[in-house]
Scaffold this active site. Sequence first.
Site, short mmCIF file in Angstrom:
data_model
loop_
_atom_site.label_atom_id
_atom_site.label_comp_id
_atom_site.label_asym_id
_atom_site.label_seq_id
_atom_site.Cartn_x
_atom_site.Cartn_y
_atom_site.Cartn_z
N THR A 231 45.60 56.33 45.08
CA THR A 231 46.80 56.72 44.32
C THR A 231 47.58 57.81 45.03
O THR A 231 48.60 58.26 44.52
CB THR A 231 46.43 57.18 42.91
OG1 THR A 231 45.31 58.06 42.99
CG2 THR A 231 46.10 56.01 42.02
N HIS A 448 40.34 22.21 38.01
CA HIS A 448 39.85 23.56 37.71
C HIS A 448 41.04 24.51 37.49
O HIS A 448 41.13 25.19 36.47
CB HIS A 448 38.96 24.05 38.85
CG HIS A 448 38.42 25.44 38.68
ND1 HIS A 448 37.10 25.69 38.36
CD2 HIS A 448 39.02 26.65 38.75
CE1 HIS A 448 36.93 27.00 38.26
NE2 HIS A 448 38.08 27.62 38.50
N GLU A 449 41.96 24.52 38.43
CA GLU A 449 43.11 25.43 38.31
C GLU A 449 44.01 25.02 37.14
O GLU A 449 44.52 25.87 36.41
CB GLU A 449 43.91 25.46 39.62
CG GLU A 449 43.14 26.01 40.83
CD GLU A 449 42.49 27.36 40.58
OE1 GLU A 449 43.04 28.18 39.82
OE2 GLU A 449 41.40 27.60 41.14
N ASP A 526 34.91 33.38 38.37
CA ASP A 526 35.41 33.40 36.99
C ASP A 526 34.33 33.90 36.05
O ASP A 526 34.58 34.74 35.18
CB ASP A 526 35.79 31.97 36.53
CG ASP A 526 36.96 31.40 37.31
OD1 ASP A 526 37.78 32.21 37.79
OD2 ASP A 526 37.05 30.17 37.42
P1 ADP Z 1 43.67 58.74 47.70
O1 ADP Z 1 43.39 59.99 48.42
O2 ADP Z 1 44.15 58.95 46.29
O3 ADP Z 1 42.58 57.73 47.74
P2 ADP Z 1 45.59 58.44 49.77
O4 ADP Z 1 46.37 59.68 49.62
O5 ADP Z 1 44.59 58.43 50.85
O6 ADP Z 1 44.92 58.04 48.41
O7 ADP Z 1 46.61 57.24 49.95
C1 ADP Z 1 46.43 56.26 50.93
C2 ADP Z 1 47.75 55.77 51.43
O8 ADP Z 1 48.46 55.06 50.42
C3 ADP Z 1 48.69 56.87 51.84
O9 ADP Z 1 48.47 57.27 53.13
C4 ADP Z 1 50.05 56.25 51.64
O10 ADP Z 1 50.40 55.49 52.75
C5 ADP Z 1 49.84 55.33 50.49
N1 ADP Z 1 50.26 55.94 49.23
C6 ADP Z 1 49.48 56.20 48.17
N2 ADP Z 1 50.19 56.73 47.16
C7 ADP Z 1 51.46 56.83 47.60
C8 ADP Z 1 52.67 57.31 47.02
N3 ADP Z 1 52.70 57.79 45.77
N4 ADP Z 1 53.78 57.25 47.77
C9 ADP Z 1 53.76 56.75 49.00
N5 ADP Z 1 52.66 56.30 49.61
C10 ADP Z 1 51.51 56.31 48.92
ZN ZN Z 2 38.64 29.60 38.49
#
Ligand code: ADP
Ligand code: ZN
Length: 636
Positions: A231, A448-449, A526
């Site tokens: 994130t 299936h799908e 699934d």
């Molecule tokens: P975490 O530490 O929360 O696991 P990271 O900071 O390592 O996540 O994020 C990994 C990559 O994902 C970053 O280097 C960036 O490229 C992308 N990323 C994650 N969140 C954002 C955001 N809010 N804006 C832009 N890029 C993001």
């Molecule tokens: Zn399936």
Amino acid sequence: MANSKSADSKSNKNSNSARRLSFIIVLGAFIIATVYLLTPHNAKMEEVAVSDVIARANDENGDIAKITVSGSELQITLKGKDYATQVSRKDSSGTLYEQGLVNKCENKTGDELKTCQSKYPVVEYVEPSNFWDHFWDIAIIVLPAIALMIFFFWMMKQAQSMNSQSMGFGKAKAKLYGPDKKRVKFDDVAGNESAKQDLAEVVDFLKNPKKYEKLGAKIPRGVLLAGEPGTGKTLMARAVAGEANVPFFSISGSEFAEMFVGVGASRVRDLFSKAKKNAPSIIFIDEIDAVAHKRDARGGAGREDEQTLNQILVEMDGFDNDSGVIVMAATNRVDMLDKALLRPGRFDRHVNVTLPERKDRLEILKVHFKNKPVEKDVDLNALAKKTAGSSGADLANIANEAAITAAREGHKSITNNDLTEAFERVAIGPQRKSKVMTDEERKITAYHEAGHAVVGHVLPDSDPVHKITIIPRGSTGGVTWFLPPEDRSYKNIYELKDVLARAMGGRIAEKIIFGDDAITTGASSDLKNVAELSKDMIVSEGMGKNTRNLVFPSEATGYYTISTGKPYSEKTAEEIDAEIKKLTEEAAKRAEAVLKANKAVLDKVAAALLEKETLEESDISPLMKGASLPTAAKLH
Ligand code: ADP
Ligand code: ZN
Ligand code: MG
């Protein structure tokens, strides 16, 4: 990071002073050599008048053995000495010859010469010395010295890297992003406005500590970033350092895990002392849960972690209020952290970094497509809509895959198709066009799908069907995508039950068409999803019929360990199992009711799949015409 450098400030200092010292040595050697070669060997030479020299040279009993004329200088070697002890500077008036200095023994040979030389000085003319005459003499002295220096440096470098690999146990492997490096700013972090707001305050603390001290406010010591993986927690922490323009010492909790006893603690000490020396600064402990999990949660596995954790606590308690060091940490699992870490004066500020909402996903996509060429009609909005539940890291990954796909396809810029391919590739895996499927396998996959799709379409609380394909991708034979019309924070029990039923739809369709015992392994993922979701509904969400509003601690959440045992009775355990089973059975029954009532629709969708392989939303809705919800599948 490519632009990070080792921040072993102590060894930096060492190598700096070593560099300065060796520079001085080389320079000194050079100067000495120059002076030595350019000046007469006897620096303290007596000056005598030219007329005096000439008089003494012409005297049969004179004291001069040799006169060396070099440019405007006469060097005089006395009898009985073998180096010059006197000098004289000839004036510009006339030649020496005209002034009377002649080589009296010039045309003599043999014994005659000898007797002459015992009376009169030898006069020798030499070219005046200049720097370039001596260049190679000097080089011969200086070059080996330089070579020696280089060798010496190389040895030191070698020793240093060995140090950090094996000998420098106690040295933090922290990375320093100096203020001069290319820094991450808040602008590089899209979305997450509330987290950025919280952190803007931290930036202000670092920039204007006085402002807060004057009012008697305590500057926070610890800021904990909490949120799902990917994130942007690490990114956010770097952005804080970037905005405040202060040194950033970062270490990951997992790095402590690989250390010997006592090493973790000493690394912590080292890290904190470096940060204090460079204050104002930020210490960032990434993935702190790796060292700071609850001290009893892993059944005594971590004596070493415990020491490391204790050292972190000790260091944080030992901070002065005005130390100017802010400790940041990131974790995916706040619930796993030792409570001691969260007390006031420690990590008492919490910043939640959440999965991006649709609007934020669009912003993140924009950041990651900023420097990539895209076609005019590329629809990032549609991609943002499809990627509910994706993290920033997932989106960054999709953006990168899209560029790779475009390059592979030979496109000049990224198209919508590249985007879709990248999305599906990241979600499920690469297409396996080369995978050979028999007609029988294709037919099974199509039904299936189609089963998933029809059940999902008919049930009232399911998300609409977005796309169906029987082109193999990753480890799957086909995929049916459901797409929520908007991002939702909550799901109700009806929606979850429809998810369970449509997940069962695949296997049930196989059963209806090919017979009870003809079911395949195509449904294993699934079934796994069904098992996980139904367990979650009972154990974590209190959605069981007989266990409504009761939740049960589970091993996965760290509430208990194998050694402490389940914190509920065997009877309750049986009840939980029964509730989970009930949900699964209900889902299968509802799927079967829907498919039996809509067999004609199922056949139509499967046939269309066999013909076209991929069906988009616009293809799907006409095929579903006439589908109906049987009473047996109704929940409300
Ligand atoms: P975490 O530490 O929360 O696991 P990271 O900071 O390592 O996540 O994020 C990994 C990559 O994902 C970053 O280097 C960036 O490229 C992308 N990323 C994650 N969140 C954002 C955001 N809010 N804006 C832009 N890029 C993001
Ligand atoms: Zn399936
Ligand atoms: Mg991280």
